[in-house]
Design an enzyme around this catalytic site. Structure first.
Site, PDB file in Angstrom:
ATOM      1  N   PHE A 122       0.673  -1.655   0.667  1.00  0.00           N
ATOM      2  CA  PHE A 122       0.116  -0.151  -0.237  1.00  0.00           C
ATOM      3  C   PHE A 122       0.215   1.298   0.129  1.00  0.00           C
ATOM      4  CE2 PHE A 122       0.624   0.308   4.542  1.00  0.00           C
ATOM      5  CZ  PHE A 122       0.824   1.324   4.842  1.00  0.00           C
ATOM      6  N   LYS A 141      -1.423  -7.018  -9.549  1.00  0.00           N
ATOM      7  CA  LYS A 141      -2.293  -7.284  -8.279  1.00  0.00           C
ATOM      8  C   LYS A 141      -1.876  -6.235  -7.266  1.00  0.00           C
ATOM      9  CE  LYS A 141      -2.408  -8.108  -4.342  1.00  0.00           C
ATOM     10  NZ  LYS A 141      -3.333  -7.065  -3.163  1.00  0.00           N
ATOM     11  N   SER A 165       4.935  -7.127   3.173  1.00  0.00           N
ATOM     12  CA  SER A 165       5.830  -7.825   4.109  1.00  0.00           C
ATOM     13  C   SER A 165       6.709  -8.646   4.819  1.00  0.00           C
ATOM     14  CB  SER A 165       4.733  -7.612   5.802  1.00  0.00           C
ATOM     15  OG  SER A 165       3.090  -8.809   5.174  1.00  0.00           O
ATOM     16  N   CYS A 211       9.901   1.351   3.574  1.00  0.00           N
ATOM     17  CA  CYS A 211      10.710   0.353   3.909  1.00  0.00           C
ATOM     18  C   CYS A 211      11.985   1.076   4.337  1.00  0.00           C
ATOM     19  CB  CYS A 211      10.342  -0.987   2.913  1.00  0.00           C
ATOM     20  SG  CYS A 211      11.179  -0.289   1.212  1.00  0.00           S
ATOM     21  N   GLU A 230       9.015  -4.270  13.593  1.00  0.00           N
ATOM     22  CA  GLU A 230       8.981  -2.793  12.564  1.00  0.00           C
ATOM     23  C   GLU A 230       7.789  -2.401  12.952  1.00  0.00           C
ATOM     24  OE1 GLU A 230       7.675  -4.349   8.155  1.00  0.00           O
ATOM     25  OE2 GLU A 230       8.736  -2.526   7.248  1.00  0.00           O
TER      26      GLU A 230
END
Ligand code: NAD
Length: 504
Positions: A171, A195, A248, A303, A395
């Site tokens: 996202f 996707k 993730s 990230c 995280e």
């Protein structure tokens, strides 16, 4: 399902400010047209995180839609692969021009569906354009090679497409991350099924229409909207030859395993816990500016964001400058919201737990924007974390900096090295010796000296180490082209050579 309400084109996104602006529902893009799922499944809301309300809905797909998209790709791909590489790249030239011309519109769309502030969204689109430019350059660098290996015998290596390939994206970068994959895969002669994240499915829709306008044949780029079911169907589909994933770590690892077991190439980038080393000789202003930009940019949802600050020795004067600078940031203007209410609760939960365990909250963003609607967390700094606290270990993916005090560089290496992730790491110092020592010891694929977000720019490849990346190589740059193509080796002899052995 009925097709009566499906638009022929979604066209432009009208917003030119942060004011709430609804948009089209997200649908599949298969064979160059918008489609509803073949089977009725869940419909989710796409929230504008700044306003905390739905700007669109997304119709989730499944294995039947994946099959339709893959088959559309397979039937168009042969002809596309016969286009000379230069002609394929020319589609990207035209896409680039359209993206530059419509950069504000694209940036507003990214900003509205993801929540990041306009300037951050524009930087994302600019980086996406840079990835497209790399794709434009491929005809000049993807020539393969040829050598006369014996008298009259030549070996040649050429890059051939794989066929239909696929990818799934997270996202936090709705437009840029798809563009980490598409340019190399398309110029390489493949058809692609994408996707997007079900939380941000809209920017990719705009990209689909732009690619069509740029001359991409129908069926070469397809979108199947959805979540886990779609990803798994893509991993399992026998006609999908390679799978690229960004998300993730837990999901990246599972997807890597599933796609690999199905005999596909897979490259799956995962999460991160990035460590910054700050030593006493660091320049105060440079460090404060970069550390704050790193942990607050995109509300910490990168990230590459700073997450743990390893304060080596006495760096109180630098930490004060970091805190003062971050404290001036205004939510809504300098920092956007986080993606969902659940993300907000998860992030503030980490801060609550650290406080309870004895750490000090020296800057507290838990109450930021409380009256404004939307999902807000302000810049937050937790001092005195121990390495085993969840805030220093997991995280968090929000604008939170966990400070761990260490007496020596050696201790800092120990903490950084023990963390399972390996995406990024930076050091702040004016000493070349310290910079070199840190750069040669850290367990991270992307490293920085006096820089907060050490993103390798094109043509350098983007990719991490350890639990931040499953599969070999980087996702962008030349590695990306190698990932989405296979090498064909041709050995030719055009004359009889009676004096040679069987290898000739
Ligand atoms: P996510 O893993 O929840 O979702 C990523 C994609 O996987 C989405 O398209 C989602 O629909 C799909 N998905 C979710 N659960 C799945 C499952 N069980 N099986 C198959 N597919 C599934 O990640 P996110 O929350 O969208 O994005 C944030 C994460 O992405 C962070 O961990 C961040 O560090 C990471 N990220 C990594 C990089 C990188 O380059 N390493 C870049 C951007 C984001």
């Amino acid at each position: 399902m009925t097709t009566a309400s499906i638009p022929a084109t979604v066209g432009r996104f009208a917003a030119t400010s942060d004011a709430f602006t609804p948009w089209h529902d997200a649908r599949h893009w298969i064979g160059g047209a918008w489609r509803d799922p073949g089977t009725r499944r869940a419909v989710l809301e796409v929230h504008n995180p700044r306003h905390g309300k739905a700007m669109a809905r997304v119709h989730l797909g499944g294995a039947d839609d994946v099959d339709a998209a893959v088959r559309a790709g397979a039937s168009a791909q042969r002809t596309w692969s016969e286009w000379p590489i230069r002609d394929r790249a020319h589609v990207l030239y035209r896409l680039r021009e359209m993206m530059v011309r419509n950069i504000d519109e694209l940036s507003w769309l990214v900003s509205h569906e993801n929540g990041k502030i306009f300037s951050e969204a524009k930087a994302e689109v600019e980086k996406g354009i840079e990835c497209v430019e790399y794709g434009c350059s491929l005809p000049n660098i993807a020539a393969g090679n040829q050598l006369e290996v014996s008298r009259g015998v030549a070996c040649e290596v050429a890059y051939a497409p794989l066929g239909v390939v696929a990818g799934a994206t997270p996202f936090n970068f709705p437009l840029m991350v798809p563009l980490w994959m598409l340019p190399q895969a398309l110029v390489g002669g493949n058809a692609f099924v994408m996707k997007p994240s079900e939380r941000v499915p809209l920017s990719t829709m705009r990209l689909a229409e732009m690619l069509k306008e740029a001359g991409l044949p129908d069926g070469i780029f397809n979108i199947v909207q959805g979540g886990r079911e779609v990803v798994e169907a893509l991993c399992d589909h026998p006609l999908v030859k390679a799978f690229g994933f960004v998300g993730s770590t837990k999901v990246a690892k599972a997807v890597y395993g599933r796609a690999s077991m199905a005999g596909k190439r897979a490259l799956c980038l995962g999460g991160a816990k990035n460590h910054l080393f700050v030593v006493p000789d660091a320049d105060v202003e440079v460090t404060a500016e970069n550390v704050v930009a790193s942990f607050t940019g995109c509300a910490g949802q990168r990230c590459m964001a700073a997450s743990v600050l390893l304060a080596v020795g006495d760096v109180d004067h630098i930490l004060k400058a970091v805190r003062d600078r971050a404290a001036k940031m205004v939510p809504g203007k300098d920092i956007g919201p986080v993606t969902t209410q659940a993300a907000r609760d998860r992030i503030t939960g980490y801060v609550d737990a650290a406080e309870k365990a004895g750490a000090r909250i020296v800057l507290d963003g838990r109450k930021a924007g409380a009256d404004a609607g939307g999902y807000w967390v302000g810049p937050t700094i937790i001092d005195g974390c121990t390495p085993d606290m969840p805030a220093a270990r997991d995280e968090i993916f929000g604008p939170v900096l966990s400070v761990v005090r260490v007496p020596t560089l050696e201790k800092a290496f120990e903490i950084e090295g023990a963390n399972p992730y390996g995406n990024a790491s930076s050091v702040y110092t004016t000493s070349g010796d310290i910079a070199r020592r840190v750069m040669s010891r850290v367990e991270a694929g992307m490293c920085g000296v006096n820089i907060g977000v050490p993103v390798p720019r094109e043509p350098f490849g983007f990719g991490g180490w350890n639990d931040s990346c499953f599969g070999a190589g980087n996702i962008t740059g030349w590695d990306g082209y190698r990932f989405w193509t296979r090498q064909r080796k041709i050995t030719s002899k055009w004359a009889l050579q009676r004096d040679q052995n069987w290898m000739s």
